[in-house]
Design an enzyme around this catalytic site. Sequence first.
Site, mmCIF file in Angstrom:
data_model
loop_
_atom_site.group_PDB
_atom_site.id
_atom_site.type_symbol
_atom_site.label_atom_id
_atom_site.label_comp_id
_atom_site.label_asym_id
_atom_site.label_seq_id
_atom_site.Cartn_x
_atom_site.Cartn_y
_atom_site.Cartn_z
ATOM 1 N N HIS A 1 -7.476 0.108 9.709
ATOM 2 C CA HIS A 1 -6.502 0.628 8.744
ATOM 3 C C HIS A 1 -6.830 2.093 8.504
ATOM 4 O O HIS A 1 -7.775 2.415 7.786
ATOM 5 C CB HIS A 1 -6.610 -0.180 7.443
ATOM 6 C CG HIS A 1 -5.745 0.307 6.322
ATOM 7 N ND1 HIS A 1 -4.764 -0.473 5.757
ATOM 8 C CD2 HIS A 1 -5.717 1.471 5.643
ATOM 9 C CE1 HIS A 1 -4.177 0.195 4.779
ATOM 10 N NE2 HIS A 1 -4.749 1.389 4.692
ATOM 11 N N ASN B 1 -0.945 6.550 4.719
ATOM 12 C CA ASN B 1 -1.409 5.802 5.885
ATOM 13 C C ASN B 1 -0.853 6.417 7.163
ATOM 14 O O ASN B 1 0.098 7.209 7.126
ATOM 15 C CB ASN B 1 -0.916 4.352 5.794
ATOM 16 C CG ASN B 1 -1.424 3.629 4.572
ATOM 17 O OD1 ASN B 1 -2.509 3.078 4.565
ATOM 18 N ND2 ASN B 1 -0.616 3.630 3.508
ATOM 19 N N CYS C 1 -4.539 6.146 -1.691
ATOM 20 C CA CYS C 1 -5.270 5.498 -2.772
ATOM 21 C C CYS C 1 -5.272 6.374 -4.025
ATOM 22 O O CYS C 1 -5.644 7.554 -3.962
ATOM 23 C CB CYS C 1 -6.712 5.218 -2.339
ATOM 24 S SG CYS C 1 -7.724 4.462 -3.632
ATOM 25 N N ASP D 1 0.817 -1.206 0.000
ATOM 26 C CA ASP D 1 0.000 0.000 0.000
ATOM 27 C C ASP D 1 0.855 1.262 0.000
ATOM 28 O O ASP D 1 0.492 2.274 -0.603
ATOM 29 C CB ASP D 1 -0.917 -0.020 1.223
ATOM 30 C CG ASP D 1 -2.015 1.014 1.168
ATOM 31 O OD1 ASP D 1 -2.128 1.715 0.151
ATOM 32 O OD2 ASP D 1 -2.791 1.109 2.136
ATOM 33 N N HIS E 1 -5.871 6.181 7.492
ATOM 34 C CA HIS E 1 -5.020 7.147 6.793
ATOM 35 C C HIS E 1 -5.008 8.424 7.612
ATOM 36 O O HIS E 1 -5.932 8.680 8.389
ATOM 37 C CB HIS E 1 -5.539 7.397 5.377
ATOM 38 C CG HIS E 1 -5.306 6.241 4.452
ATOM 39 N ND1 HIS E 1 -4.737 6.376 3.211
ATOM 40 C CD2 HIS E 1 -5.549 4.917 4.587
ATOM 41 C CE1 HIS E 1 -4.644 5.197 2.615
ATOM 42 N NE2 HIS E 1 -5.145 4.293 3.446
#
Length: 318
Positions: free
Chosen positions: A213, A255, A246, A22, A215
Amino acid sequence: MTEVRPYTSVGTVEVTEVGPRDGIQADPTFVPTARKIDWINRLIDAGVRRIEATSFVSPRAVPQLADAAEVMKGVKRSKDTVLAALVPNARGAIRAAESGVDQIVVFVSASESHNLKNLNSTIDDSLKGFEEVARIAGDAGIPVHGAIATSFGCPFEGNVPVENVVRIAKAYQDMGFVGMSFGDTTGMATPPLVRERVQAVRAAAPKLSQVLHFHNTRGIGLANVMAGLAEGVDRYEASFGGTGGCPFVPKATGNICTEDLLYLLDEMGIETGIDIRKMIDVACDAEAVLGRQLPGQLMKAGLRLDLHPMDSVRTATG
């Protein structure tokens, strides 16, 4: 009188490092295969017990991860570390199984519009495709973990109903997945939303282990971690140096930073088994390779009790 709640009853937390996947998937600077392998090996050495190592997606769609099979082949495997890989479909699942991943991760968005942008598919069609992924993984003896993107909000639709998240989580449980991640893809999570969604999914799909998860798009990533800890969630995903974001979200940022998260947990007396200084070294190396300053704070400031000589700063005059 307002009830005073303790920060958490959690004593141990599993931190998943998502940087190799990611963190760099949308980065314009191609990271050489050997460097990706080195990062993963160093993460294992630092004590990270679950790593999203790569993604078996179309090389045309994500050229940064076109070397997924080579990365998996080159890593020094450890029985103590789970190497997970993201797959979008059955074809990716077959490639992941052939490469010997320890866990397969699938993902779908909780908002229809983001799923169409991110996967060019409806939510229902994505879930239907996961049934074949689950079959492939089951035949290979590989557990499947499901992520739910835009769990806390969508840049195209705004608020995402909690029922959307619950419906997907229940589908994951019905397919025999071992866990699910609440993906804060857009950085729209807030502590009240974290509390609401964790409780709702826990009630509707109790067999799934929950992972958060976040950000740090709006600067409250670690505040959301605190909300998760207060609800007893003991699994989190983060990226070294705060890398990531993303490509299908306007104004996306990275993140939450792994080292910053580890520092918070350590100062709260929560065990992770991860060497923070080794993680800082990986983050600094990533900053050099990517050629820009990363948003992580601990990699710049150091630990709280790191001391400095008196002559490292000037003395005030006047």
